[in-house]
Design a protein around this motif. Structure first.
Motif, short mmCIF file in Angstrom:
data_model
loop_
_atom_site.label_atom_id
_atom_site.label_comp_id
_atom_site.label_asym_id
_atom_site.label_seq_id
_atom_site.Cartn_x
_atom_site.Cartn_y
_atom_site.Cartn_z
N THR A 42 20.75 3.49 -9.02
CA THR A 42 20.56 2.07 -8.74
C THR A 42 19.30 1.54 -9.41
N ASP A 43 18.24 2.35 -9.42
CA ASP A 43 16.97 1.97 -10.03
C ASP A 43 16.97 2.44 -11.48
N SER A 44 17.95 1.98 -12.27
CA SER A 44 18.10 2.45 -13.64
C SER A 44 16.95 1.94 -14.51
N THR A 45 16.74 2.62 -15.62
CA THR A 45 15.62 2.31 -16.49
C THR A 45 16.04 2.41 -17.95
N GLY A 46 15.23 1.86 -18.81
CA GLY A 46 15.50 1.92 -20.24
C GLY A 46 14.89 3.13 -20.91
N HIS A 47 13.95 3.79 -20.23
CA HIS A 47 13.24 4.92 -20.83
C HIS A 47 13.06 6.01 -19.78
N ILE A 48 13.26 7.24 -20.18
CA ILE A 48 13.08 8.35 -19.25
C ILE A 48 11.65 8.40 -18.73
N GLU A 49 10.69 7.93 -19.53
CA GLU A 49 9.28 7.94 -19.12
C GLU A 49 9.02 7.00 -17.94
N ASP A 50 9.95 6.09 -17.68
CA ASP A 50 9.79 5.14 -16.57
C ASP A 50 10.33 5.66 -15.25
N ILE A 51 10.92 6.85 -15.25
CA ILE A 51 11.42 7.42 -14.00
C ILE A 51 10.23 7.92 -13.19
N TRP A 52 10.19 7.54 -11.93
CA TRP A 52 9.13 7.97 -11.01
C TRP A 52 9.79 8.40 -9.71
N HIS A 53 9.05 9.07 -8.87
CA HIS A 53 9.59 9.60 -7.62
C HIS A 53 8.74 9.12 -6.45
N ALA A 54 9.39 8.84 -5.32
CA ALA A 54 8.68 8.41 -4.11
C ALA A 54 9.47 8.81 -2.87
N SER A 55 8.74 9.05 -1.81
CA SER A 55 9.36 9.34 -0.51
C SER A 55 9.63 8.02 0.22
N ASP A 56 10.29 8.12 1.35
CA ASP A 56 10.38 6.97 2.24
C ASP A 56 8.97 6.63 2.71
N SER A 57 8.77 5.39 3.09
CA SER A 57 7.46 4.95 3.58
C SER A 57 7.28 5.27 5.06
N VAL A 58 6.04 5.51 5.43
CA VAL A 58 5.62 5.59 6.82
C VAL A 58 4.87 4.30 7.08
N ASP A 59 5.33 3.52 8.06
CA ASP A 59 4.78 2.19 8.31
C ASP A 59 3.77 2.18 9.45
N LEU A 60 2.75 1.34 9.31
CA LEU A 60 1.78 1.08 10.38
C LEU A 60 1.97 -0.38 10.79
N ASN A 61 2.60 -0.57 11.95
CA ASN A 61 2.82 -1.90 12.49
C ASN A 61 1.75 -2.20 13.53
N VAL A 62 1.26 -3.45 13.55
CA VAL A 62 0.19 -3.84 14.44
C VAL A 62 0.71 -4.87 15.45
N ARG A 64 0.61 -8.00 17.99
CA ARG A 64 -0.12 -9.27 17.88
C ARG A 64 -0.02 -10.00 19.21
N LEU A 65 -1.09 -10.64 19.64
CA LEU A 65 -1.06 -11.44 20.87
C LEU A 65 -0.04 -12.55 20.73
N GLY A 66 0.96 -12.54 21.61
CA GLY A 66 1.95 -13.60 21.63
C GLY A 66 2.87 -13.66 20.43
N ARG A 67 2.86 -12.63 19.60
CA ARG A 67 3.71 -12.62 18.41
C ARG A 67 4.35 -11.25 18.23
N GLN A 68 5.28 -11.18 17.33
CA GLN A 68 5.93 -9.92 16.99
C GLN A 68 4.95 -9.02 16.23
N PRO A 69 5.09 -7.70 16.37
CA PRO A 69 4.26 -6.80 15.56
C PRO A 69 4.45 -7.09 14.07
N GLU A 70 3.42 -6.79 13.30
CA GLU A 70 3.46 -7.07 11.86
C GLU A 70 3.06 -5.83 11.08
N LEU A 71 3.70 -5.64 9.94
CA LEU A 71 3.38 -4.51 9.07
C LEU A 71 1.97 -4.69 8.51
N MET A 72 1.11 -3.72 8.77
CA MET A 72 -0.25 -3.77 8.26
C MET A 72 -0.39 -2.94 6.98
#
Length: 136
Positions: A42-62, A64-72
């Motif tokens: 899905t994340d196709s590229t024009g050059h093999i040098e542009d291929i990179w690797h990443a894991s899923d993210s670990v999120d830190l949500n904060v 908020r007073l009177g509001r929904q938590p927000e991604l920090m």
């Protein structure tokens, strides 16, 4: 049509699997580290040098007073086998927030950062207990 296997960033990959990738419209097989969750088709590229690797993210949500938590901030493991920066050719930790380009850390630096976060969390707990005691 699948083309011959091409190994991307293999010197830095110890636990890996082969995964399909699209480069210039052609499907190839690449060596992908076990932590990688990037869909290289899905994340196709024009050059093999542009291929990179990443894991899923670990999120830190904060909360908020009177509001929904927000991604920090969020963190993930990354590897860029063709980076001009040799440190990024091995797995590293990237921590980002919505206002910065991110902070890249070697695994040893990420451990120090995690220790700092634990100390920070302990101070927040102490502050919360103080605030709760005063509010009674």
């Amino acid at each position: 049509m699948t083309h011959p296997v091409m190994l991307v960033g293999t010197d830095a990959i110890t636990a890996s699997r082969f995964a399909p990738a699209i480069v210039r419209g052609q499907q190839i097989m690449i060596q992908c580290p076990s932590f990688c969750t990037v869909d290289h088709v899905t994340d196709s590229t024009g050059h093999i040098e542009d291929i990179w690797h990443a894991s899923d993210s670990v999120d830190l949500n904060v909360p908020r007073l009177g509001r929904q938590p927000e991604l920090m901030a969020f963190a993930k493991i990354q590897l860029d086998g063709y980076s001009s920066d040799p440190a990024k050719r091995t797995p590293f930790i990237n921590v980002e927030d919505s206002s910065a380009d991110g902070f890249d850390m070697a695994p040893a630096q990420a451990l120090v950062y995690a220790d700092n976060l634990e100390a920070f969390a302990a101070r927040i707990r102490a502050m919360a207990r103080t605030a709760a005691a005063v509010a009674r």
